[in-house]
Write a protein that holds these residues in place. Structure first.
Motif, PDB file in Angstrom:
ATOM      1  N   GLU A  30       8.697  76.065 -40.470  1.00  0.00           N
ATOM      2  CA  GLU A  30       8.217  75.003 -39.601  1.00  0.00           C
ATOM      3  C   GLU A  30       7.345  75.592 -38.494  1.00  0.00           C
ATOM      4  O   GLU A  30       7.666  76.646 -37.938  1.00  0.00           O
ATOM      5  CB  GLU A  30       9.404  74.226 -38.985  1.00  0.00           C
ATOM      6  CG  GLU A  30      10.188  73.441 -40.032  1.00  0.00           C
ATOM      7  CD  GLU A  30      11.163  72.430 -39.430  1.00  0.00           C
ATOM      8  OE1 GLU A  30      11.165  72.220 -38.204  1.00  0.00           O
ATOM      9  OE2 GLU A  30      11.925  71.835 -40.229  1.00  0.00           O
TER      10      GLU A  30
ATOM     11  N   SER B 113      14.054  64.054 -37.797  1.00  0.00           N
ATOM     12  CA  SER B 113      15.382  64.256 -38.369  1.00  0.00           C
ATOM     13  C   SER B 113      16.428  63.964 -37.296  1.00  0.00           C
ATOM     14  O   SER B 113      16.099  63.808 -36.121  1.00  0.00           O
ATOM     15  CB  SER B 113      15.523  65.697 -38.842  1.00  0.00           C
ATOM     16  OG  SER B 113      15.462  66.568 -37.711  1.00  0.00           O
TER      17      SER B 113
ATOM     18  N   THR C  22      13.750  74.912 -41.995  1.00  0.00           N
ATOM     19  CA  THR C  22      14.497  73.686 -41.676  1.00  0.00           C
ATOM     20  C   THR C  22      14.811  73.526 -40.192  1.00  0.00           C
ATOM     21  O   THR C  22      15.512  72.594 -39.793  1.00  0.00           O
ATOM     22  CB  THR C  22      15.836  73.646 -42.446  1.00  0.00           C
ATOM     23  OG1 THR C  22      16.574  74.834 -42.121  1.00  0.00           O
ATOM     24  CG2 THR C  22      15.632  73.555 -43.929  1.00  0.00           C
ATOM     25  N   PHE C  23      14.331  74.449 -39.355  1.00  0.00           N
ATOM     26  CA  PHE C  23      14.633  74.365 -37.930  1.00  0.00           C
ATOM     27  C   PHE C  23      13.478  74.978 -37.150  1.00  0.00           C
ATOM     28  O   PHE C  23      12.801  75.873 -37.639  1.00  0.00           O
ATOM     29  CB  PHE C  23      15.940  75.123 -37.615  1.00  0.00           C
ATOM     30  CG  PHE C  23      16.484  74.847 -36.231  1.00  0.00           C
ATOM     31  CD1 PHE C  23      17.077  73.631 -35.924  1.00  0.00           C
ATOM     32  CD2 PHE C  23      16.411  75.818 -35.230  1.00  0.00           C
ATOM     33  CE1 PHE C  23      17.574  73.375 -34.644  1.00  0.00           C
ATOM     34  CE2 PHE C  23      16.911  75.566 -33.949  1.00  0.00           C
ATOM     35  CZ  PHE C  23      17.493  74.349 -33.661  1.00  0.00           C
ATOM     36  N   TYR C  24      13.249  74.457 -35.939  1.00  0.00           N
ATOM     37  CA  TYR C  24      12.292  75.127 -35.062  1.00  0.00           C
ATOM     38  C   TYR C  24      12.867  75.174 -33.663  1.00  0.00           C
ATOM     39  O   TYR C  24      13.677  74.327 -33.272  1.00  0.00           O
ATOM     40  CB  TYR C  24      10.924  74.416 -35.051  1.00  0.00           C
ATOM     41  CG  TYR C  24      10.870  73.185 -34.171  1.00  0.00           C
ATOM     42  CD1 TYR C  24      11.310  71.962 -34.641  1.00  0.00           C
ATOM     43  CD2 TYR C  24      10.380  73.258 -32.866  1.00  0.00           C
ATOM     44  CE1 TYR C  24      11.259  70.834 -33.827  1.00  0.00           C
ATOM     45  CE2 TYR C  24      10.339  72.134 -32.043  1.00  0.00           C
ATOM     46  CZ  TYR C  24      10.783  70.928 -32.536  1.00  0.00           C
ATOM     47  OH  TYR C  24      10.755  69.827 -31.741  1.00  0.00           O
TER      48      TYR C  24
ATOM     49  N   THR D 251      18.450  66.049 -36.095  1.00  0.00           N
ATOM     50  CA  THR D 251      18.386  67.166 -35.140  1.00  0.00           C
ATOM     51  C   THR D 251      17.229  66.956 -34.165  1.00  0.00           C
ATOM     52  O   THR D 251      17.366  67.211 -32.966  1.00  0.00           O
ATOM     53  CB  THR D 251      18.193  68.495 -35.898  1.00  0.00           C
ATOM     54  OG1 THR D 251      19.029  68.489 -37.036  1.00  0.00           O
ATOM     55  CG2 THR D 251      18.494  69.681 -35.022  1.00  0.00           C
TER      56      THR D 251
ATOM     57  N   ALA E 210      13.326  71.965 -29.515  1.00  0.00           N
ATOM     58  CA  ALA E 210      13.835  72.398 -30.811  1.00  0.00           C
ATOM     59  C   ALA E 210      14.087  71.182 -31.678  1.00  0.00           C
ATOM     60  O   ALA E 210      14.051  70.042 -31.207  1.00  0.00           O
ATOM     61  CB  ALA E 210      15.127  73.186 -30.610  1.00  0.00           C
ATOM     62  N   GLY E 211      14.330  71.436 -32.947  1.00  0.00           N
ATOM     63  CA  GLY E 211      14.633  70.351 -33.865  1.00  0.00           C
ATOM     64  C   GLY E 211      14.723  70.874 -35.278  1.00  0.00           C
ATOM     65  O   GLY E 211      14.765  72.085 -35.497  1.00  0.00           O
ATOM     66  N   GLY E 212      14.758  69.939 -36.224  1.00  0.00           N
ATOM     67  CA  GLY E 212      14.924  70.371 -37.603  1.00  0.00           C
ATOM     68  C   GLY E 212      13.777  69.940 -38.470  1.00  0.00           C
ATOM     69  O   GLY E 212      12.790  69.430 -37.995  1.00  0.00           O
TER      70      GLY E 212
ATOM     71  N   SER F 199       6.259  70.757 -37.700  1.00  0.00           N
ATOM     72  CA  SER F 199       6.054  70.374 -39.095  1.00  0.00           C
ATOM     73  C   SER F 199       7.378  70.260 -39.836  1.00  0.00           C
ATOM     74  O   SER F 199       8.371  70.889 -39.467  1.00  0.00           O
ATOM     75  CB  SER F 199       5.154  71.395 -39.794  1.00  0.00           C
ATOM     76  OG  SER F 199       5.767  72.670 -39.820  1.00  0.00           O
ATOM     77  N   HIS F 200       7.363  69.417 -40.846  1.00  0.00           N
ATOM     78  CA  HIS F 200       8.421  69.379 -41.852  1.00  0.00           C
ATOM     79  C   HIS F 200       7.774  69.885 -43.128  1.00  0.00           C
ATOM     80  O   HIS F 200       6.736  69.374 -43.532  1.00  0.00           O
ATOM     81  CB  HIS F 200       8.949  67.953 -42.039  1.00  0.00           C
ATOM     82  CG  HIS F 200       9.895  67.524 -40.952  1.00  0.00           C
ATOM     83  ND1 HIS F 200      10.410  66.252 -40.874  1.00  0.00           N
ATOM     84  CD2 HIS F 200      10.428  68.218 -39.919  1.00  0.00           C
ATOM     85  CE1 HIS F 200      11.222  66.176 -39.814  1.00  0.00           C
ATOM     86  NE2 HIS F 200      11.234  67.356 -39.222  1.00  0.00           N
TER      87      HIS F 200
END
Lengths: 151, 90
Positions: A23, A89, A51-53, A91, B88-90, A80-81
């Motif tokens: 990502e 998401s 899957t995480f940033y 998260t 942050a995130g996914g 980005s995904h």
């Protein structure tokens, strides 16, 4: 609505493609209260994950000090995904803590075409908004009737 | 021990819109107690089950307190404590 210059959209997409399958993430800063994204700031994904940033904590402090010193705010926060759609998401929603930012997601799951969408995320609530891509902000508020006469 | 605490946008509802407030204490935990006394509601946004919430980063001057003892991080007169939400995130 997010109104954003084409070169900034291109820069986000290029960053997302470059870091794929991890990502990519970053910020586009703009003058406080302008709601106008101007300065492209790609950030390092400290998680280096598909899957995480996460912004590195030292980079985050440096970024916010710089924004503060310039009277800027993060108008756009993008990431980005790489295997899923461009939609926040769980998260993303849990972490979102800039109520005035446009959260831009770019999906690079299709190698040919990208998907780019923008959201407000406030108190855990996601609201999608239209994205208007413009060449320049100079004439951005000019209505259709203001097109000069063509003689 | 007087310190300056920089408050992020999302928590300014607790400080009447102020970007920066004064607090006191010789550890981060004491500074947070002092913040809570003056600006009720802040503590629960920062601390969960006795440790710093994973959604926030707290710095004493330039150092992330996660690497300096967490809530026990030492704070001295004139220091700046900066609170920033993690991006942050996914």
């Amino acid at each position: 609505m997010l109104q954003i210059r084409r070169d900034l959209v291109d820069a986000m997409v290029a960053h997302a493609r470059r870091d794929h399958p991890d990502e990519a993430c970053g910020v586009i800063a703009g003058p406080d209260e302008s709601d106008r994204p101007e300065r492209f700031i790609p950030m390092l994904n400290a998680a280096r994950s598909p899957t995480f940033y996460e912004f590195d904590s030292a980079d985050l402090l440096k970024l916010y000090r710089e924004l503060d010193a310039n009277d800027e705010v993060p108008v756009v926060i993008y990431h980005s995904h790489t295997a899923t759609e461009a939609y926040p998401s769980r998260t993303d929603v849990a972490y979102a803590s800039e109520p005035f930012a446009h959260y831009v997601l770019i999906s690079t799951r299709d190698p040919e075409t990208h998907e780019l969408r923008s959201f407000r995320i406030v108190d855990g609530e996601v609201t999608e908004e239209p994205v208007e891509v413009v060449e320049t902000y100079l004439f951005a508020h000019t209505g259709a009737d203001d097109v000069p006469d063509q003689d | 021990m007087a310190v300056t605490v920089s408050i992020p946008t999302i928590l300014r509802t607790h400080t009447g819109g102020e970007k920066s407030v004064e607090a006191s204490g010789s550890t981060l935990a004491e500074v947070i107690e002092s913040l809570e006394n003056d600006h009720g509601g802040l503590k629960s946004r920062l601390v969960k089950e006795g440790t710093l919430h994973r959604f926030v980063n707290v710095y004493v001057n330039d150092e992330d307190v996660r690497f300096a003892g967490g809530l026990e991080a030492k704070v001295t007169d004139g220091d700046t404590v900066t609170i920033l939400p993690a991006v942050a995130g996914g």
